[in-house]
Design a protein around this motif. Structure first.
Motif, PDB file in Angstrom:
ATOM      1  N   ALA A  11       0.831  -1.206   0.000  1.00  0.00           N
ATOM      2  CA  ALA A  11       0.000   0.000   0.000  1.00  0.00           C
ATOM      3  C   ALA A  11       0.867   1.259   0.000  1.00  0.00           C
ATOM      4  O   ALA A  11       0.591   2.219  -0.741  1.00  0.00           O
ATOM      5  CB  ALA A  11      -0.924  -0.015   1.210  1.00  0.00           C
ATOM      6  N   LEU A  12       1.922   1.273   0.804  1.00  0.00           N
ATOM      7  CA  LEU A  12       2.817   2.428   0.834  1.00  0.00           C
ATOM      8  C   LEU A  12       3.538   2.604  -0.496  1.00  0.00           C
ATOM      9  O   LEU A  12       3.747   3.737  -0.963  1.00  0.00           O
ATOM     10  CB  LEU A  12       3.844   2.260   1.956  1.00  0.00           C
ATOM     11  N   GLN A  13       3.900   1.504  -1.119  1.00  0.00           N
ATOM     12  CA  GLN A  13       4.569   1.579  -2.405  1.00  0.00           C
ATOM     13  C   GLN A  13       3.652   2.172  -3.469  1.00  0.00           C
ATOM     14  O   GLN A  13       4.088   2.991  -4.288  1.00  0.00           O
ATOM     15  CB  GLN A  13       5.043   0.194  -2.827  1.00  0.00           C
ATOM     16  N   MET A  14       2.404   1.779  -3.465  1.00  0.00           N
ATOM     17  CA  MET A  14       1.456   2.303  -4.444  1.00  0.00           C
ATOM     18  C   MET A  14       1.210   3.796  -4.236  1.00  0.00           C
ATOM     19  O   MET A  14       0.966   4.534  -5.195  1.00  0.00           O
ATOM     20  CB  MET A  14       0.140   1.538  -4.343  1.00  0.00           C
ATOM     21  N   GLN A  15       1.289   4.251  -2.991  1.00  0.00           N
ATOM     22  CA  GLN A  15       1.055   5.672  -2.702  1.00  0.00           C
ATOM     23  C   GLN A  15       2.257   6.536  -3.085  1.00  0.00           C
ATOM     24  O   GLN A  15       2.115   7.758  -3.205  1.00  0.00           O
ATOM     25  CB  GLN A  15       0.754   5.852  -1.210  1.00  0.00           C
ATOM     26  N   HIS A  16       3.416   5.942  -3.234  1.00  0.00           N
ATOM     27  CA  HIS A  16       4.634   6.706  -3.533  1.00  0.00           C
ATOM     28  C   HIS A  16       5.363   6.071  -4.724  1.00  0.00           C
ATOM     29  O   HIS A  16       6.562   5.781  -4.664  1.00  0.00           O
ATOM     30  CB  HIS A  16       5.550   6.740  -2.309  1.00  0.00           C
ATOM     31  N   SER A 206      10.347 -15.608   1.910  1.00  0.00           N
ATOM     32  CA  SER A 206       9.040 -15.266   1.350  1.00  0.00           C
ATOM     33  C   SER A 206       9.153 -14.445   0.082  1.00  0.00           C
ATOM     34  O   SER A 206       8.192 -14.352  -0.685  1.00  0.00           O
ATOM     35  CB  SER A 206       8.206 -14.498   2.392  1.00  0.00           C
ATOM     36  N   PHE A 207      10.323 -13.851  -0.164  1.00  0.00           N
ATOM     37  CA  PHE A 207      10.517 -13.028  -1.360  1.00  0.00           C
ATOM     38  C   PHE A 207      11.255 -13.774  -2.466  1.00  0.00           C
ATOM     39  O   PHE A 207      11.570 -13.172  -3.491  1.00  0.00           O
ATOM     40  CB  PHE A 207      11.290 -11.756  -1.004  1.00  0.00           C
ATOM     41  N   GLY A 225      11.098  -2.049  -4.858  1.00  0.00           N
ATOM     42  CA  GLY A 225      10.410  -1.190  -3.906  1.00  0.00           C
ATOM     43  C   GLY A 225       9.592  -1.976  -2.894  1.00  0.00           C
ATOM     44  O   GLY A 225       9.530  -1.625  -1.701  1.00  0.00           O
ATOM     45  N   TYR A 226       8.949  -3.024  -3.342  1.00  0.00           N
ATOM     46  CA  TYR A 226       8.165  -3.891  -2.465  1.00  0.00           C
ATOM     47  C   TYR A 226       9.052  -4.514  -1.380  1.00  0.00           C
ATOM     48  O   TYR A 226       8.693  -4.528  -0.187  1.00  0.00           O
ATOM     49  CB  TYR A 226       7.513  -4.972  -3.327  1.00  0.00           C
ATOM     50  N   PHE A 227      10.215  -4.999  -1.786  1.00  0.00           N
ATOM     51  CA  PHE A 227      11.130  -5.626  -0.834  1.00  0.00           C
ATOM     52  C   PHE A 227      11.691  -4.599   0.148  1.00  0.00           C
ATOM     53  O   PHE A 227      11.745  -4.844   1.365  1.00  0.00           O
ATOM     54  CB  PHE A 227      12.271  -6.305  -1.594  1.00  0.00           C
TER      55      PHE A 227
END
Length: 249
Positions: A11-16, A206-207, A225-227
């Motif tokens: 969610a934070l990645q999508m916002q930025h 998990s990644f 960015g997700y990681f």
């Protein structure tokens, strides 16, 4: 816990999006440019400059990697704390004492990983050497198969130890972003309790699929960015006290 952290990180990645894309392309663009300059220098330059230019590019690559890891940690940790983050915060890691601290921390962690990795690889290296030596001189099949099996086990154990060593230093840049010095950021990784190390190990595993997809299918900026943001949130969850200090920039 990890699944919840990854959802919040997404969610934070999508916002930025612009911040993560900008940070990714700055680092990757600089890496590609330095690699191209090194290759051209080796192909077309002669004598002293043929070695000097690649060495200089390698030094600059170290600076970009160290500052980039600190800059992304600054931004991701700020977002994890509910603060504003922008590309200027990321770029603040590329100058002055902050750059020197980032490069020193990266160099110390690489040196520690190199020494520990070399030490953990000694048993496997000795067994492989003995196997090759025995095969050249001739050896009975049962003994050769037993030695080969021991070599395989030793190599697998070494790879696992190297992976654990890599996981141990995952929080380094975030300790640095929280205000720790270069040496203290590396020492803090060695002081992580076994339970927290297991959490980072589960997080890294998990990644694995995401990293594989990032190479094959999904654009790498998304995975990177997700990681990074997930790692910052995990650090804030496991070490709330260490992330309450003033940010490094």
């Amino acid at each position: 816990m990890i699944s919840h952290i990854k959802l919040r990180a997404r969610a934070l990645q999508m916002q930025h999006r612009a911040l993560f894309l900008g940070a990714f392309f700055i680092q990757s663009g600089a890496a590609v440019l330095l690699f191209a300059v090194s290759a051209l220098a080796i192909l077309y330059l002669r004598d002293f400059f043929r070695f000097f230019v690649p060495a200089l590019c390698a030094l600059l690559r170290l600076c970009v990697t160290g500052a980039g890891s600190l800059g992304s940690a600054l931004c991701c940790l700020a977002l994890a704390q509910g603060r504003d983050a922008s590309l200027s915060r990321f770029l603040s890691a590329f100058h002055g004492k902050t750059l020197l601290r980032a490069v020193a921390s990266l160099f110390l962690s690489a040196a520690a990983q190199g020494v520990l990795g070399a030490a953990s690889s000694i048993p496997a290296g000795v067994l492989v050497f003995l196997l090759l030596r025995c095969l050249r001189r001739g050896f009975e099949k049962p003994a050769a198969l037993l030695l080969f099996f021991c070599c395989v086990c030793a190599v697998c154990a070494t790879l696992w130890l190297l992976f654990r060593l890599h996981v141990l230093f995952l929080p380094r840049s975030f300790f640095l972003a929280s205000g720790a010095g270069a040496r203290e950021s590396v020492r803090a990784c060695f002081r992580i309790a076994p339970d927290e190390q297991k959490q980072f190990l589960r997080f890294r595993r998990s990644f694995f699929g995401w990293m594989l997809l990032g190479v094959l299918l999904v654009p790498l900026p998304f995975v990177w960015g997700y990681f990074e943001q997930s790692r910052a949130l995990l650090l804030k969850t496991l070490f709330p006290a260490s992330t309450k200090t003033k940010l490094a920039a």
